[in-house]
Design a protein around this motif. Structure first.
Motif, PDB file in Angstrom:
ATOM      1  N   THR A   4      48.510  -8.119 -13.908  1.00 55.12           N
ATOM      2  CA  THR A   4      47.571  -7.747 -12.774  1.00 55.12           C
ATOM      3  C   THR A   4      47.198  -9.009 -11.874  1.00 55.12           C
ATOM      4  O   THR A   4      47.094  -8.667 -10.452  1.00 55.12           O
ATOM      5  CB  THR A   4      46.185  -7.139 -13.125  1.00 55.12           C
ATOM      6  N   HIS A   5      47.203 -10.028 -12.145  1.00 54.83           N
ATOM      7  CA  HIS A   5      46.810 -11.296 -11.152  1.00 54.83           C
ATOM      8  C   HIS A   5      48.255 -12.166 -10.870  1.00 54.83           C
ATOM      9  O   HIS A   5      48.246 -12.984 -10.270  1.00 54.83           O
ATOM     10  CB  HIS A   5      46.071 -12.459 -11.984  1.00 54.83           C
ATOM     11  N   GLY A   6      49.355 -11.648 -11.400  1.00 55.71           N
ATOM     12  CA  GLY A   6      50.617 -12.487 -11.303  1.00 55.71           C
ATOM     13  C   GLY A   6      50.884 -12.540  -9.684  1.00 55.71           C
ATOM     14  O   GLY A   6      51.399 -13.592  -9.261  1.00 55.71           O
ATOM     15  N   ARG A   7      50.840 -11.454  -9.090  1.00 50.58           N
ATOM     16  CA  ARG A   7      51.152 -11.441  -7.712  1.00 50.58           C
ATOM     17  C   ARG A   7      50.126 -12.583  -6.803  1.00 50.58           C
ATOM     18  O   ARG A   7      51.026 -13.049  -5.885  1.00 50.58           O
ATOM     19  CB  ARG A   7      51.015  -9.972  -6.949  1.00 50.58           C
ATOM     20  N   LYS A   8      48.955 -12.526  -6.980  1.00 51.45           N
ATOM     21  CA  LYS A   8      48.212 -13.396  -6.614  1.00 51.45           C
ATOM     22  C   LYS A   8      48.579 -14.724  -6.655  1.00 51.45           C
ATOM     23  O   LYS A   8      48.425 -15.676  -5.836  1.00 51.45           O
ATOM     24  CB  LYS A   8      46.767 -13.209  -6.614  1.00 51.45           C
ATOM     25  N   TYR A   9      48.681 -14.965  -7.980  1.00 50.67           N
ATOM     26  CA  TYR A   9      49.122 -16.348  -8.505  1.00 50.67           C
ATOM     27  C   TYR A   9      50.282 -16.974  -7.733  1.00 50.67           C
ATOM     28  O   TYR A   9      50.770 -17.922  -7.283  1.00 50.67           O
ATOM     29  CB  TYR A   9      49.310 -16.518  -9.961  1.00 50.67           C
ATOM     30  N   ALA A  10      51.564 -15.809  -7.937  1.00 48.33           N
ATOM     31  CA  ALA A  10      52.627 -16.339  -7.121  1.00 48.33           C
ATOM     32  C   ALA A  10      52.483 -16.530  -5.482  1.00 48.33           C
ATOM     33  O   ALA A  10      53.085 -17.317  -5.015  1.00 48.33           O
ATOM     34  CB  ALA A  10      53.658 -15.157  -7.354  1.00 48.33           C
ATOM     35  N   GLU A  11      51.717 -15.739  -4.970  1.00 45.29           N
ATOM     36  CA  GLU A  11      51.439 -15.955  -3.686  1.00 45.29           C
ATOM     37  C   GLU A  11      50.823 -17.320  -3.468  1.00 45.29           C
ATOM     38  O   GLU A  11      51.200 -18.002  -2.281  1.00 45.29           O
ATOM     39  CB  GLU A  11      50.367 -14.782  -2.982  1.00 45.29           C
ATOM     40  N   ALA A  12      49.776 -17.723  -4.200  1.00 44.10           N
ATOM     41  CA  ALA A  12      48.963 -18.956  -4.182  1.00 44.10           C
ATOM     42  C   ALA A  12      50.146 -20.322  -4.342  1.00 44.10           C
ATOM     43  O   ALA A  12      50.159 -21.264  -3.591  1.00 44.10           O
ATOM     44  CB  ALA A  12      47.923 -19.037  -5.010  1.00 44.10           C
ATOM     45  N   LYS A  13      50.836 -19.994  -5.176  1.00 43.55           N
ATOM     46  CA  LYS A  13      51.922 -20.968  -5.701  1.00 43.55           C
ATOM     47  C   LYS A  13      53.078 -21.329  -4.445  1.00 43.55           C
ATOM     48  O   LYS A  13      53.217 -22.323  -3.905  1.00 43.55           O
ATOM     49  CB  LYS A  13      52.567 -20.779  -6.801  1.00 43.55           C
ATOM     50  N   ALA A  14      53.231 -20.044  -3.810  1.00 46.59           N
ATOM     51  CA  ALA A  14      54.327 -20.045  -2.713  1.00 46.59           C
ATOM     52  C   ALA A  14      53.528 -20.807  -1.613  1.00 46.59           C
ATOM     53  O   ALA A  14      54.232 -21.710  -0.871  1.00 46.59           O
ATOM     54  CB  ALA A  14      54.672 -18.799  -2.350  1.00 46.59           C
ATOM     55  N   HIS A  15      52.345 -20.347  -1.241  1.00 49.12           N
ATOM     56  CA  HIS A  15      51.425 -21.225  -0.160  1.00 49.12           C
ATOM     57  C   HIS A  15      51.528 -22.747  -0.462  1.00 49.12           C
ATOM     58  O   HIS A  15      51.578 -23.265   0.493  1.00 49.12           O
ATOM     59  CB  HIS A  15      50.235 -20.572   0.034  1.00 49.12           C
ATOM     60  N   ARG A  16      51.097 -23.112  -1.573  1.00 46.58           N
ATOM     61  CA  ARG A  16      51.084 -24.355  -1.916  1.00 46.58           C
ATOM     62  C   ARG A  16      52.268 -25.263  -1.474  1.00 46.58           C
ATOM     63  O   ARG A  16      52.418 -26.335  -0.954  1.00 46.58           O
ATOM     64  CB  ARG A  16      50.628 -24.748  -3.375  1.00 46.58           C
ATOM     65  N   VAL A  17      53.604 -24.727  -1.954  1.00 48.25           N
ATOM     66  CA  VAL A  17      54.897 -25.227  -1.797  1.00 48.25           C
ATOM     67  C   VAL A  17      55.067 -25.641  -0.415  1.00 48.25           C
ATOM     68  O   VAL A  17      55.588 -26.526   0.092  1.00 48.25           O
ATOM     69  CB  VAL A  17      55.746 -24.575  -2.862  1.00 48.25           C
ATOM     70  N   TYR A  18      54.772 -24.322   0.302  1.00 50.38           N
ATOM     71  CA  TYR A  18      55.239 -24.309   1.666  1.00 50.38           C
ATOM     72  C   TYR A  18      54.493 -25.171   2.321  1.00 50.38           C
ATOM     73  O   TYR A  18      55.014 -26.101   3.327  1.00 50.38           O
ATOM     74  CB  TYR A  18      54.956 -22.787   2.187  1.00 50.38           C
ATOM     75  N   HIS A  19      53.135 -25.519   2.082  1.00 49.14           N
ATOM     76  CA  HIS A  19      52.363 -26.516   2.791  1.00 49.14           C
ATOM     77  C   HIS A  19      52.726 -28.072   2.297  1.00 49.14           C
ATOM     78  O   HIS A  19      52.807 -29.019   3.255  1.00 49.14           O
ATOM     79  CB  HIS A  19      50.622 -26.234   2.477  1.00 49.14           C
ATOM     80  N   GLU A  20      53.124 -28.111   1.168  1.00 51.00           N
ATOM     81  CA  GLU A  20      53.634 -29.321   0.818  1.00 51.00           C
ATOM     82  C   GLU A  20      54.938 -29.624   1.511  1.00 51.00           C
ATOM     83  O   GLU A  20      54.983 -30.935   1.926  1.00 51.00           O
ATOM     84  CB  GLU A  20      53.941 -29.421  -0.900  1.00 51.00           C
ATOM     85  N   GLU A  21      55.588 -28.849   1.314  1.00 54.07           N
ATOM     86  CA  GLU A  21      56.972 -29.110   2.275  1.00 54.07           C
ATOM     87  C   GLU A  21      56.846 -29.327   3.845  1.00 54.07           C
ATOM     88  O   GLU A  21      57.444 -30.064   4.369  1.00 54.07           O
ATOM     89  CB  GLU A  21      57.885 -28.117   2.095  1.00 54.07           C
ATOM     90  N   TYR A  22      55.909 -28.738   4.264  1.00 52.97           N
ATOM     91  CA  TYR A  22      55.400 -28.667   5.904  1.00 52.97           C
ATOM     92  C   TYR A  22      54.789 -30.220   5.770  1.00 52.97           C
ATOM     93  O   TYR A  22      55.227 -30.652   6.981  1.00 52.97           O
ATOM     94  CB  TYR A  22      54.402 -27.556   6.343  1.00 52.97           C
TER      95      TYR A  22
END
Length: 83
Positions: A16-34
């Motif tokens: 149930t919470h996997g989607r939110k976790y994946a989105e949060a992790k993707a945002h974190r990685v995006y911001h780190e690369e930015y």
């Protein structure tokens, strides 16, 4: 039986919470690369700026000293003409 129930509860939670976790992790990685790209961009701009000033100062020194790439002050005359 409680072990099976806790395992099922954990799987349900992840499901149930996997989607939110994946989105949060993707945002974190995006911001780190930015941030990395911005840091690299600033470093490149600073290096280009230092190189520009170094070349400009070197050109002034050649123009003032009369020592250029050619014989005598040939190069310094070209630098004065370009200004």
């Amino acid at each position: 039986m409680s072990d099976q129930k806790s395992i099922n509860d954990a799987v349900d939670y992840l499901y149930t919470h996997g989607r939110k976790y994946a989105e949060a992790k993707a945002h974190r990685v995006y911001h780190e690369e930015y941030r990395k790209s911005q840091k690299i961009g600033r470093n490149c701009a600073a290096q280009n700026q230092r190189g520009y000033h170094k070349n400009k100062a070197q050109g002034r020194a050649e123009a003032a000293g009369g020592q250029g790439a050619g014989e005598g002050g040939e190069h310094s005359l070209l630098l004065l003409h370009k200004r």
